[in-house]
Motif scaffolding. Structure first.
Motif, PDB file in Angstrom:
ATOM      1  N   SER A 148      51.896  67.806 114.678  1.00 23.08           N
ATOM      2  CA  SER A 148      50.989  67.915 113.537  1.00 23.08           C
ATOM      3  C   SER A 148      51.712  68.565 112.362  1.00 23.08           C
ATOM      4  CB  SER A 148      49.780  68.761 113.959  1.00 23.08           C
ATOM      5  OG  SER A 148      49.327  69.556 112.887  1.00 23.08           O
ATOM      6  N   VAL A 202      53.197  71.625 116.580  1.00 29.05           N
ATOM      7  CA  VAL A 202      54.593  71.572 116.132  1.00 29.05           C
ATOM      8  C   VAL A 202      54.744  70.517 115.039  1.00 29.05           C
ATOM      9  CG1 VAL A 202      56.957  70.999 116.851  1.00 29.05           C
ATOM     10  CG2 VAL A 202      55.502  72.365 118.353  1.00 29.05           C
ATOM     11  N   ILE A 237      57.781  68.725 112.344  1.00 32.34           N
ATOM     12  CA  ILE A 237      59.248  68.615 112.223  1.00 32.34           C
ATOM     13  C   ILE A 237      59.741  68.878 110.808  1.00 32.34           C
ATOM     14  CG2 ILE A 237      59.528  67.150 114.249  1.00 32.34           C
ATOM     15  CD1 ILE A 237      60.008  64.793 112.253  1.00 32.34           C
ATOM     16  N   LEU A 269      54.320  62.215 107.561  1.00 29.24           N
ATOM     17  CA  LEU A 269      54.567  60.970 108.296  1.00 29.24           C
ATOM     18  C   LEU A 269      53.228  60.295 108.584  1.00 29.24           C
ATOM     19  CD1 LEU A 269      57.046  62.516 110.883  1.00 29.24           C
ATOM     20  CD2 LEU A 269      57.632  61.233 108.822  1.00 29.24           C
ATOM     21  N   GLY A 291      52.197  59.447 111.463  1.00 28.88           N
ATOM     22  CA  GLY A 291      51.652  59.947 112.715  1.00 28.88           C
ATOM     23  C   GLY A 291      52.692  60.765 113.446  1.00 28.88           C
ATOM     24  N   ALA A 329      57.889  62.199 115.167  1.00 31.06           N
ATOM     25  CA  ALA A 329      58.127  63.612 115.452  1.00 31.06           C
ATOM     26  C   ALA A 329      58.335  63.827 116.956  1.00 31.06           C
ATOM     27  CB  ALA A 329      56.977  64.461 114.935  1.00 31.06           C
TER      28      ALA A 329
HETATM   29 CL1  6GU Z   1      54.429  66.340 113.721  1.00 32.81          CL
HETATM   30  N1  6GU Z   1      53.141  64.664 112.100  1.00 32.81           N
HETATM   31  C1  6GU Z   1      52.929  64.086 110.904  1.00 32.81           C
HETATM   32  N2  6GU Z   1      51.950  63.194 110.784  1.00 32.81           N
HETATM   33  N3  6GU Z   1      53.646  64.372 109.836  1.00 32.81           N
HETATM   34  C2  6GU Z   1      54.627  65.269 109.977  1.00 32.81           C
HETATM   35  C3  6GU Z   1      54.904  65.904 111.188  1.00 32.81           C
HETATM   36  C4  6GU Z   1      54.128  65.582 112.259  1.00 32.81           C
HETATM   37  N4  6GU Z   1      55.933  66.753 111.000  1.00 32.81           N
HETATM   38  C5  6GU Z   1      56.269  66.627 109.736  1.00 32.81           C
HETATM   39  N5  6GU Z   1      55.493  65.746 109.107  1.00 32.81           N
END
Ligand code: 6GU
Length: 228
Positions: A89, A132, A134, A139, A141, A145
């Protein structure tokens, strides 16, 4: 052996990732296993609906608590070890090499990948996953990640890489807080650019010194935050 269970609405995203190169070899030689679970199999209606509009209005869709919670419980119960539950997330703790090292000693990691605007908050309240992220960008989804996490952890598993200590010397591993030095291979000269003389003379003490200095210089220039 570490077991990853990935809960996702798009399991096909993982196909190429799991079936090529180093990761494929590590799976085939039993260093890790990755089980994909299609969350849609836990939908409760005949249209396999997993998401719904957010209370209070607004754009996007929210993943339904009454689908996601039974899905996680069922996957968790399917094996003797409950495992560490990780929700991918953008609101999560920033993933780094230290967190990867702490994951690499676990027996089982359950990775919950969100889509759309995310999960109903009661998923978090009921299951208390470790959230967690990244990095600070958005992103579509959690799948990409989750792949980042799996690859970073996999590199730390004993015997998963051919060269036995090529991971210990990596940038960011414990005991190394510097960027890697510059590397060169043949030809010695290309379009007027030459390989540094020190790397060609066979003096290993001098080469080691050159590499350490190059690492330090690059870190000062590009990532001064790592030196504090
Ligand atoms: Cl884990 N998910 C999404 N949707 N966007 C992100 C992410 C995770 N980490 C960085 N951007």
């Amino acid at each position: 052996m570490i077991q990853f269970d990935v809960l996702t609405l798009f399991p096909l995203i993982f196909d190429g990732f799991l079936s090529e190169s180093i990761l494929k070899n590590a799976i085939e030689s039993g260093k890790l296993s990755v089980q994909l679970h299609n969350m849609r199999n836990w939908a409760t209606d005949k249209h396999s609906t997993m998401d719904d509009r957010p209370f209070g209005g607004g754009p996007g869709m929210v993943l339904k608590v009454d689908c996601v919670v039974p899905c996680v419980e069922s996957v968790r119960g399917g094996c003797g070890v409950a495992g560490r539950l990780i929700m991918l997330s953008p609101q999560g703790r920033k993933f780094d090499q230290r967190l990867a090292e702490s994951f690499a000693v676990e027996e089982r990691l359950i990775l919950l990948c969100g889509r759309y605007e995310g999960f109903d908050e009661r998923v978090v309240e009921l299951l208390e996953p470790e959230e967690v992220s990244i990095g600070d960008y958005v992103l579509n989804g959690g799948e990409v990640a989750a792949m980042v996490l799996i690859e970073a952890v996999m590199r730390l598993l004993p015997g998963a890489l051919g060269d036995c200590d090529s991971n210990r010397l990596d940038s960011f591993s414990s005991g190394n807080r510097l960027l890697d030095c510059a590397q060169y291979t043949r030809p010695r000269e290309y379009r007027g650019l030459n390989v540094p003389e020190t790397l060609l003379n066979g003096n290993h003490a001098e080469i080691e010194k050159w590499r350490n200095e190059n690492s330090l210089q690059r870190t000062k220039l590009r990532r001064p935050d790592l030196l504090n």
